[in-house]
Motif scaffolding. Structure first.
Motif, PDB file in Angstrom:
ATOM      1  N   LYS A 102       0.825  -1.208   0.000  1.00 30.68           N
ATOM      2  CA  LYS A 102       0.000   0.000   0.000  1.00 30.68           C
ATOM      3  C   LYS A 102       0.860   1.259   0.000  1.00 30.68           C
ATOM      4  CE  LYS A 102      -4.330  -1.818   1.786  1.00 30.68           C
ATOM      5  NZ  LYS A 102      -5.377  -1.739   2.813  1.00 30.68           N
ATOM      6  N   TYR A 106       0.568   4.191  -2.841  1.00 33.28           N
ATOM      7  CA  TYR A 106       0.429   5.624  -2.572  1.00 33.28           C
ATOM      8  C   TYR A 106       1.429   6.410  -3.417  1.00 33.28           C
ATOM      9  CZ  TYR A 106       0.041  10.027  -0.036  1.00 33.28           C
ATOM     10  OH  TYR A 106      -0.151  11.350   0.277  1.00 33.28           O
ATOM     11  N   TYR A 392      -5.847   1.557  -7.114  1.00 31.57           N
ATOM     12  CA  TYR A 392      -5.844   2.454  -5.965  1.00 31.57           C
ATOM     13  C   TYR A 392      -7.187   2.515  -5.242  1.00 31.57           C
ATOM     14  CZ  TYR A 392      -1.902   3.908  -8.846  1.00 31.57           C
ATOM     15  OH  TYR A 392      -0.768   3.903  -9.630  1.00 31.57           O
ATOM     16  N   LEU A 395      -7.000   1.373  -1.448  1.00 35.25           N
ATOM     17  CA  LEU A 395      -6.091   2.217  -0.667  1.00 35.25           C
ATOM     18  C   LEU A 395      -6.789   3.482  -0.189  1.00 35.25           C
ATOM     19  CD1 LEU A 395      -3.205   3.010   0.326  1.00 35.25           C
ATOM     20  CD2 LEU A 395      -2.878   4.077  -1.928  1.00 35.25           C
TER      21      LEU A 395
END
Length: 515
Positions: A102, A106, A392, A395
């Motif tokens: 993760k 990011y 994404y 996340l």
């Protein structure tokens, strides 16, 4: 904040003004004056809203952007305008809290956002002072050196192009710095004006002075506006800084607001390039800029929770002191401040808000790095609306909750809110409105009750109820911006009482003085 009347040095511009907003002719758009039906309605015309609308319009969707004021005059217009995936010292902590996968995601989401800007600037020849720059987090103290080096080790684990250096080009000694290669800086206003023009060229609509006052979920969803007109839409995106639909997600207990300050300075010493931010507090942010053809330095920092700082002129004065000691100051051309939101775990909330409302999307909580995460948010929400997958999604999911650090932050922030709520109610001001001089504001007593007063430069007195219309905390006077700021959830009001920033939706009540 206290009520000390600390005025700035003579070198300061009297009123705050963002160079980015002053640098360009921003087109004007009309209010919504009819009921309309679109494929996607985007609430908010900052970097996230305009980029989202652009991406969807390029795919052939009929879009409408609704903004409560002028476009770009929210947080987007008051940034330091660094486009980077280096968001302070975060990656070592993200590996600990969320795992390497993760943490890498990011980085990649923000890297992709930078690449989007880089590509568009080159393809469309957008004149926006776009420059490639390396980004540095530096320390000049031995105590923070280990944190900086651990961040470099995190870069290596995550395969982030970077390096560790002891010396930098700053005109003072540094102990060490972690470097992220090939990041960028620009002027966001010309770039986003280009996106706005492309949205309209593709048949999209942009409406200013159009506040969303109500939301009805459904297929289509319906947005009610301040003018009495409605927007029916298959998809709705909240890109309005603080989510306009905050009662659905209770965002006011999942977000907290901070302000920070910026000076644009003409310096004695030459600035040698690079984008810098200090690892230590108080924060210091540096980058170069050309203003009217002259090289200047943007000096930023001095963050604090909204409504909970000292006299706000003192933050500008601290930045000026740092600039004088570091570079020498010939002129302070502009000063401005910005507000941004933090989430419980410091990762933005982006994506589908609720499982049972599949066509409502949110984007917020950029923690002062909206030039990259704002675009990452637009890219993610656009993909979700178009039915495309994104690595994404999980996340940034707004419905996530991480036990560590979310619970600790939740308890801390809500204890702070409770303290501010109680202390505001117990405060008993001793000043009277009639005592105020021109261009002075303060908390005052009116008929035995707390009120807020400001006497403008023409001598007219403006008096408001200081009880925030969101959840009843007491607002305080922000002297350098001439605003009333709420210390609980970050709502801000003009001295006349109108809402500047949410979560509040209603203005402060007017208070009439006795004859």
């Amino acid at each position: 904040m206290n009520e000390t009347n600390s005025k700035p040095a003579a070198a300061f511009p009297q009123f705050p003004e963002s160079y980015w907003l002053a640098s360009a002719q921003i087109p004007a758009y009309s209010r919504l004056n009819e009921n309309i039906r679109v494929d996607a309605a985007i609430v908010g015309a900052g970097i996230t809203g305009l980029t989202t609308a652009y991406l969807l319009a390029m795919k052939g969707l009929k879009v409408a952007v609704l903004n409560a004021g002028r476009i770009l005059h929210g947080t987007t217009g008051y940034t330091t305008a660094k486009i980077t995936a280096q968001h302070d010292l975060i990656y070592d902590q993200y590996i600990t809290d969320f795992g390497e996968e993760k943490a890498r995601l990011y980085y990649e989401a923000n890297r992709d956002a930078l690449q989007f800007v880089r590509h568009l600037v080159k393809e469309h020849h957008i004149q926006c002072q776009f420059e490639e720059q390396d980004a540095f987090v530096y320390t000049d103290t031995d105590s923070s050196l280990h944190k900086v080096f651990k961040e470099y080790e995190a870069y290596e684990k995550l395969r982030i192009p970077g390096s560790y250096v002891e010396k930098t080009d700053l005109p003072f000694e540094t102990k060490g710095a972690v470097v992220m290669k090939n990041q960028a800086q620009y002027n966001p206003v010309p770039f986003l004006i280009h996106l706005a023009e492309e949205i309209v060229r593709k048949g999209g609509r942009i409406y200013e002075e159009t506040t969303v006052t109500g939301y009805e979920p459904g297929s289509p969803s319906v947005l009610k506006t301040s003018g009495g007109f409605t927007v029916s839409s298959s998809h709705v995106v909240s890109a309005s800084h603080f989510p306009f639909n905050n009662l659905h997600g209770l965002y006011f207990v999942r977000l907290y607001a901070e302000r920070s300050y910026v000076l644009a300075v003409k310096t004695d010493k030459r600035y040698l390039g690079g984008m810098y931010i200090s690892a230590d507090k108080p924060k210091r942010s540096l980058r170069s800029v050309l203003i009217n053809g002259e090289p200047m330095v943007i000096v930023g920092g001095e963050g604090h929770k909204t409504g909970q700082g000292i006299c706000t002129f003192q933050y500008y004065e601290a930045l000026e002191k740092f600039a004088r000691e570091t570079f020498g100051v010939k002129e302070i051309a502009y000063r401005w401040s910005a507000q941004d939101l933090y989430t419980l775990d410091t990762i933005p909330y982006i994506g589908q808000e609720l499982d049972d409302v599949p066509n409502l999307y949110v984007a917020t909580g950029y923690k002062k790095w909206g030039m990259s995460t704002g675009i990452a948010a637009a890219q993610l929400n656009a993909k979700l609306i178009l039915g495309e997958d994104s690595p994404y999604r999980d996340l940034f999911s707004p419905s996530r909750f991480h036990a560590n650090p979310s619970i600790k932050t939740f308890v801390k922030e809500n204890a702070n809110v409770a303290k501010e709520l109680i202390s505001g109610k117990l405060e008993f001001p001793t000043r009277e409105a009639g005592e105020l001089r021109e261009d002075e504001g303060a908390v005052v007593q009116v008929r035995g009750k707390r009120a807020g007063a400001y006497r403008d430069r023409e001598g007219s007195l403006h008096v408001v109820d200081t009880t925030c219309t969101h959840l009843g905390c007491e607002v305080d006077w922000n002297e350098s911006e001439r605003t009333w700021d709420c210390p609980c959830h970050g709502s801000r009001f003009a001295y006349t009482g109108e809402v500047i920033e949410g979560p509040a939706l209603k203005p402060l009540a007017k208070v009439e003085l006795d004859e």
